[in-house]
Design an enzyme around this catalytic site. Structure first.
Site, mmCIF file in Angstrom:
data_model
loop_
_atom_site.group_PDB
_atom_site.id
_atom_site.type_symbol
_atom_site.label_atom_id
_atom_site.label_comp_id
_atom_site.label_asym_id
_atom_site.label_seq_id
_atom_site.Cartn_x
_atom_site.Cartn_y
_atom_site.Cartn_z
ATOM 1 N N ARG A 28 -21.308 -7.296 17.017
ATOM 2 C CA ARG A 28 -21.584 -8.378 16.062
ATOM 3 C C ARG A 28 -22.569 -9.372 16.673
ATOM 4 O O ARG A 28 -22.455 -9.709 17.868
ATOM 5 C CB ARG A 28 -20.282 -9.086 15.665
ATOM 6 C CG ARG A 28 -19.386 -8.187 14.865
ATOM 7 C CD ARG A 28 -18.206 -8.886 14.215
ATOM 8 N NE ARG A 28 -17.248 -7.869 13.784
ATOM 9 C CZ ARG A 28 -17.377 -7.139 12.672
ATOM 10 N NH1 ARG A 28 -18.390 -7.345 11.857
ATOM 11 N NH2 ARG A 28 -16.477 -6.219 12.372
ATOM 12 N N ASP A 29 -23.526 -9.815 15.851
ATOM 13 C CA ASP A 29 -24.504 -10.802 16.314
ATOM 14 C C ASP A 29 -23.776 -12.106 16.637
ATOM 15 O O ASP A 29 -22.884 -12.548 15.916
ATOM 16 C CB ASP A 29 -25.570 -11.028 15.235
ATOM 17 C CG ASP A 29 -26.801 -11.714 15.790
ATOM 18 O OD1 ASP A 29 -27.854 -11.054 15.903
ATOM 19 O OD2 ASP A 29 -26.710 -12.913 16.125
ATOM 20 N N ILE A 30 -24.175 -12.727 17.733
ATOM 21 C CA ILE A 30 -23.534 -13.967 18.191
ATOM 22 C C ILE A 30 -23.840 -15.132 17.251
ATOM 23 O O ILE A 30 -23.096 -16.116 17.217
ATOM 24 C CB ILE A 30 -23.991 -14.269 19.644
ATOM 25 C CG1 ILE A 30 -22.992 -15.130 20.365
ATOM 26 C CG2 ILE A 30 -25.388 -14.845 19.697
ATOM 27 C CD1 ILE A 30 -23.224 -15.207 21.875
ATOM 28 N N ASN A 86 -37.230 -6.083 14.195
ATOM 29 C CA ASN A 86 -38.340 -6.983 14.498
ATOM 30 C C ASN A 86 -39.143 -6.429 15.670
ATOM 31 O O ASN A 86 -38.579 -5.813 16.580
ATOM 32 C CB ASN A 86 -37.812 -8.372 14.862
ATOM 33 C CG ASN A 86 -37.149 -9.060 13.677
ATOM 34 O OD1 ASN A 86 -37.630 -8.977 12.556
ATOM 35 N ND2 ASN A 86 -36.040 -9.743 13.934
ATOM 36 N N VAL A 95 -35.162 -10.567 21.593
ATOM 37 C CA VAL A 95 -34.578 -9.773 22.680
ATOM 38 C C VAL A 95 -35.376 -8.471 22.777
ATOM 39 O O VAL A 95 -35.440 -7.704 21.801
ATOM 40 C CB VAL A 95 -33.082 -9.486 22.440
ATOM 41 C CG1 VAL A 95 -32.531 -8.596 23.552
ATOM 42 C CG2 VAL A 95 -32.287 -10.795 22.353
ATOM 43 N N HIS A 99 -33.565 -3.031 18.711
ATOM 44 C CA HIS A 99 -32.284 -3.123 18.000
ATOM 45 C C HIS A 99 -32.541 -3.192 16.511
ATOM 46 O O HIS A 99 -33.570 -3.697 16.067
ATOM 47 C CB HIS A 99 -31.469 -4.336 18.461
ATOM 48 C CG HIS A 99 -32.234 -5.620 18.431
ATOM 49 N ND1 HIS A 99 -33.125 -5.971 19.425
ATOM 50 C CD2 HIS A 99 -32.258 -6.627 17.530
ATOM 51 C CE1 HIS A 99 -33.658 -7.145 19.146
ATOM 52 N NE2 HIS A 99 -33.161 -7.568 17.991
ATOM 53 N N MET A 100 -31.557 -2.707 15.775
ATOM 54 C CA MET A 100 -31.592 -2.753 14.318
ATOM 55 C C MET A 100 -30.523 -3.742 13.854
ATOM 56 O O MET A 100 -29.364 -3.664 14.290
ATOM 57 C CB MET A 100 -31.276 -1.353 13.780
ATOM 58 C CG MET A 100 -31.204 -1.247 12.278
ATOM 59 S SD MET A 100 -30.583 0.401 11.838
ATOM 60 C CE MET A 100 -32.071 1.356 11.995
HETATM 61 P P1 AMP Z 1 -34.351 -10.390 17.316
HETATM 62 O O1 AMP Z 1 -34.933 -11.689 16.837
HETATM 63 O O2 AMP Z 1 -34.544 -9.281 16.329
HETATM 64 O O3 AMP Z 1 -34.782 -10.043 18.720
HETATM 65 O O4 AMP Z 1 -32.777 -10.618 17.314
HETATM 66 C C1 AMP Z 1 -32.030 -10.883 18.457
HETATM 67 C C2 AMP Z 1 -30.620 -11.159 17.994
HETATM 68 O O5 AMP Z 1 -29.760 -11.050 19.098
HETATM 69 C C3 AMP Z 1 -30.430 -12.554 17.394
HETATM 70 O O6 AMP Z 1 -29.960 -12.432 16.059
HETATM 71 C C4 AMP Z 1 -29.386 -13.181 18.316
HETATM 72 O O7 AMP Z 1 -28.481 -14.005 17.619
HETATM 73 C C5 AMP Z 1 -28.714 -11.961 18.912
HETATM 74 N N1 AMP Z 1 -28.084 -12.168 20.214
HETATM 75 C C6 AMP Z 1 -28.645 -12.734 21.324
HETATM 76 N N2 AMP Z 1 -27.768 -12.738 22.344
HETATM 77 C C7 AMP Z 1 -26.630 -12.132 21.889
HETATM 78 C C8 AMP Z 1 -25.369 -11.829 22.456
HETATM 79 N N3 AMP Z 1 -25.081 -12.146 23.729
HETATM 80 N N4 AMP Z 1 -24.432 -11.222 21.682
HETATM 81 C C9 AMP Z 1 -24.712 -10.895 20.400
HETATM 82 N N5 AMP Z 1 -25.885 -11.160 19.802
HETATM 83 C C10 AMP Z 1 -26.833 -11.774 20.527
#
Ligand code: AMP
Length: 114
Positions: A28-30, A86, A95, A99-100
């Protein structure tokens, strides 16, 4: 250096993992942007879509299979959901470990912010 997602995948950093196999991990996204917001990540560190190779095609296809399974498990398969990847600065990538995003659980509106 391992990405934050690699640290989640290998258990070094805690996350709410909802699925894991030998190719992908989903958690799950944080900072959820919808009632359902899950990240589906290849266990292999591929920084961006630009870095994927032919040998990654099977794993990236598998990410869609896992997305489909999770959408059903989360109860959003019929109501609908969005899958998003992205890439780099203009894509809003934060990040650099491919990732999807799986979003669902509410009407998600137009595809791009206007
Ligand atoms: P992106 O902008 O596509 O690179 O999305 C990166 C996503 O990773 C964002 O929606 C963040 O909220 C999520 N994220 C960053 N760190 C963590 C974490 N430790 N656990 C879960 N989600 C994370």
């Amino acid at each position: 250096m391992a990405t934050i997602f690699s640290k989640i995948i290998n258990g070094e950093i805690k996350a709410d993992i909802v699925y894991q196999d030998d190719q992908v991990t989903a958690f799950r996204d944080i900072n959820p942007q919808a009632p359902v917001h899950i990240l589906i990540v290849p266990n292999k560190e591929i920084p961006t879509v630009n870095d994927m190779t032919e040998e990654d095609e099977q794993t990236i296809g598998h990410m869609f299979t896992v997305a489909k399974l999770l959408a059903a498990k989360e109860g959003v398969a019929e109501s609908g959901y969005r899958l998003l990847v992205n890439c780099n600065r203009d894509g809003g990538q934060e990040v650099f470990h491919l990732h999807m995003h799986l979003f669902g659980g509410r009407p998600l509106g137009p595809m791009l912010a206007r």
